[in-house]
Motif scaffolding. Structure first.
Motif, mmCIF file in Angstrom:
data_model
loop_
_atom_site.group_PDB
_atom_site.id
_atom_site.type_symbol
_atom_site.label_atom_id
_atom_site.label_comp_id
_atom_site.label_asym_id
_atom_site.label_seq_id
_atom_site.Cartn_x
_atom_site.Cartn_y
_atom_site.Cartn_z
ATOM 1 N N ARG A 124 -63.735 19.248 8.705
ATOM 2 C CA ARG A 124 -62.390 18.850 8.306
ATOM 3 C C ARG A 124 -61.373 19.747 8.990
ATOM 4 O O ARG A 124 -61.678 20.883 9.355
ATOM 5 N N THR A 125 -60.151 19.238 9.124
ATOM 6 C CA THR A 125 -59.148 19.975 9.879
ATOM 7 C C THR A 125 -58.885 21.357 9.301
ATOM 8 O O THR A 125 -58.758 22.345 10.037
ATOM 9 N N GLU A 126 -58.823 21.484 7.971
ATOM 10 C CA GLU A 126 -58.550 22.798 7.382
ATOM 11 C C GLU A 126 -59.749 23.735 7.518
ATOM 12 O O GLU A 126 -59.592 24.953 7.665
ATOM 13 N N THR A 127 -60.963 23.174 7.495
ATOM 14 C CA THR A 127 -62.159 23.988 7.688
ATOM 15 C C THR A 127 -62.256 24.466 9.129
ATOM 16 O O THR A 127 -62.626 25.617 9.392
ATOM 17 N N ALA A 128 -61.903 23.595 10.058
ATOM 18 C CA ALA A 128 -62.014 23.910 11.480
ATOM 19 C C ALA A 128 -61.155 25.104 11.867
ATOM 20 O O ALA A 128 -61.612 26.044 12.530
ATOM 21 N N ALA A 129 -59.889 25.084 11.457
ATOM 22 C CA ALA A 129 -58.984 26.172 11.823
ATOM 23 C C ALA A 129 -59.501 27.514 11.318
ATOM 24 O O ALA A 129 -59.500 28.519 12.047
ATOM 25 N N LEU A 130 -59.953 27.550 10.069
ATOM 26 C CA LEU A 130 -60.381 28.805 9.473
ATOM 27 C C LEU A 130 -61.702 29.285 10.062
ATOM 28 O O LEU A 130 -61.935 30.492 10.185
ATOM 29 N N THR A 131 -62.553 28.356 10.468
ATOM 30 C CA THR A 131 -63.821 28.736 11.100
ATOM 31 C C THR A 131 -63.575 29.335 12.476
ATOM 32 O O THR A 131 -64.194 30.345 12.838
ATOM 33 N N VAL A 132 -62.668 28.732 13.244
ATOM 34 C CA VAL A 132 -62.323 29.295 14.553
ATOM 35 C C VAL A 132 -61.739 30.695 14.399
ATOM 36 O O VAL A 132 -62.111 31.636 15.121
ATOM 37 N N LEU A 133 -60.816 30.852 13.449
ATOM 38 C CA LEU A 133 -60.208 32.157 13.218
ATOM 39 C C LEU A 133 -61.267 33.208 12.867
ATOM 40 O O LEU A 133 -61.252 34.326 13.402
ATOM 41 N N SER A 134 -62.175 32.856 11.991
ATOM 42 C CA SER A 134 -63.219 33.798 11.581
ATOM 43 C C SER A 134 -64.106 34.170 12.767
ATOM 44 O O SER A 134 -64.461 35.343 12.953
ATOM 45 N N ALA A 135 -64.459 33.175 13.582
ATOM 46 C CA ALA A 135 -65.311 33.430 14.741
ATOM 47 C C ALA A 135 -64.602 34.324 15.762
ATOM 48 O O ALA A 135 -65.207 35.242 16.329
ATOM 49 N N LEU A 136 -63.311 34.080 15.979
ATOM 50 C CA LEU A 136 -62.553 34.902 16.928
ATOM 51 C C LEU A 136 -62.420 36.331 16.437
ATOM 52 O O LEU A 136 -62.546 37.290 17.209
ATOM 53 N N GLN A 137 -62.171 36.508 15.140
ATOM 54 C CA GLN A 137 -62.049 37.855 14.596
ATOM 55 C C GLN A 137 -63.392 38.600 14.670
ATOM 56 O O GLN A 137 -63.432 39.810 14.931
ATOM 57 N N LEU A 138 -64.466 37.884 14.462
ATOM 58 C CA LEU A 138 -65.790 38.500 14.524
ATOM 59 C C LEU A 138 -66.124 38.933 15.948
ATOM 60 O O LEU A 138 -66.661 40.012 16.174
ATOM 61 N N GLN A 139 -65.763 38.099 16.923
ATOM 62 C CA GLN A 139 -66.150 38.358 18.293
ATOM 63 C C GLN A 139 -65.184 39.288 19.028
ATOM 64 O O GLN A 139 -65.612 40.119 19.837
ATOM 65 N N PHE A 140 -63.867 39.161 18.726
ATOM 66 C CA PHE A 140 -62.891 39.908 19.524
ATOM 67 C C PHE A 140 -61.886 40.715 18.690
ATOM 68 O O PHE A 140 -61.145 41.513 19.239
ATOM 69 N N GLY A 141 -61.806 40.479 17.385
ATOM 70 C CA GLY A 141 -60.727 41.056 16.604
ATOM 71 C C GLY A 141 -61.150 42.088 15.588
ATOM 72 O O GLY A 141 -61.770 43.107 15.917
ATOM 73 N N ASP A 142 -60.839 41.833 14.313
ATOM 74 C CA ASP A 142 -61.062 42.794 13.236
ATOM 75 C C ASP A 142 -62.476 43.365 13.192
ATOM 76 O O ASP A 142 -62.682 44.542 12.928
#
Length: 244
Positions: A223-241
């Motif tokens: 779902r659109t709301e799930t997609a955005a938050l999953t991408v954010l979490s993946a980016l933070q895990l790989q490159f961010g926090d």
């Protein structure tokens, strides 16, 4: 008891009394029912926060005195700009709230061909104001001292054509590339998530012409709301926090 974390959009100086704005005063005085002598932490988005003491409370006004500056930084090292297809009901509110909690830097609500939400004029202005207030509340709740900007909603083509040196990504369930293949985004990330109806072929082609790369998160359609938050979490895990 946790000291409330309150956004105050004004200059703040130590020992100089600050009258909280209407939203903050209402929350402190009417919702939390705080009294003179209680402590709050205030921030104005310019970095750090100020431990403050309430010195005046009435039905409409709250005045605090900043006592100590705390150079507290919880911002992600990764700058992320989400272009989010506008969704129906409270889904957009939910996406903005949780994106702020996950460390988003900027959000632009996007009108696209399959967007089922029709907004214009005063209704659009009020909705934009509401979304920014949601971002403020989420920043307060999550302990951030910076409030992410929720830009005014624009057409997808206009957003795609904005100049940027960031890595550009489009979330698509049939994409050839995995998010794991992304190189280190030294200039940040811009990523696009469609509305409930997804993107048209034309919109996908426009995105590719502007150097956006299609990525997928896995075999399932989110779902659109799930997609955005999953991408954010993946980016933070790989490159961010959580990268180090």
């Amino acid at each position: 008891m946790r000291v409330p974390h309150i956004y105050q959009p004004s200059a703040i100086s130590l020992t100089t009394p600050v009258a909280l704005d209407d939203d903050a005063a209402g929350h402190v005085g009417r919702v939390l029912r705080m009294q003179v002598g209680d402590k709050v932490s205030i921030f104005n988005g310019e970095g750090g926060e100020y431990l403050s003491e309430i010195i005046e409370v009435s039905k409409k006004n709250v005045v605090v005195k900043p006592l100590e500056f705390v150079d507290h930084d919880v911002e992600s090292p990764l700058k992320i700009h989400l272009g989010q297809g506008i969704s129906r009901g409270d889904k957009m509110d939910f996406t903005i709230q949780k994106s702020v909690e996950l460390g988003i830097t900027e959000i632009t609500p996007i009108f696209s061909q399959r967007c089922g939400v029709k907004l214009s004029g005063d209704r659009l202005a009020k909705k934009h104001q509401q979304w920014q207030k949601i971002a403020i509340a989420a920043a307060e709740q999550s302990g951030r001292n910076v409030v992410p900007v929720v830009h005014p909603p624009i057409d997808i083509k206009e957003w795609l054509e904005q100049a940027s040196d960031a890595i550009k990504l489009t979330l698509h369930p049939r994409a050839e590339h995995s998010i794991k293949t992304i190189q280190i985004p030294s200039e940040g990330v811009r990523f696009l998530v469609g509305p409930e109806g997804g993107f048209t072929d034309e919109e996908i082609n426009i995105a590719k012409q502007q150097d956006f790369v299609d990525i997928r998160l896995g075999p399932r359609v989110l779902r659109t709301e799930t997609a955005a938050l999953t991408v954010l979490s993946a980016l933070q895990l790989q490159f961010g926090d959580l990268a180090n």
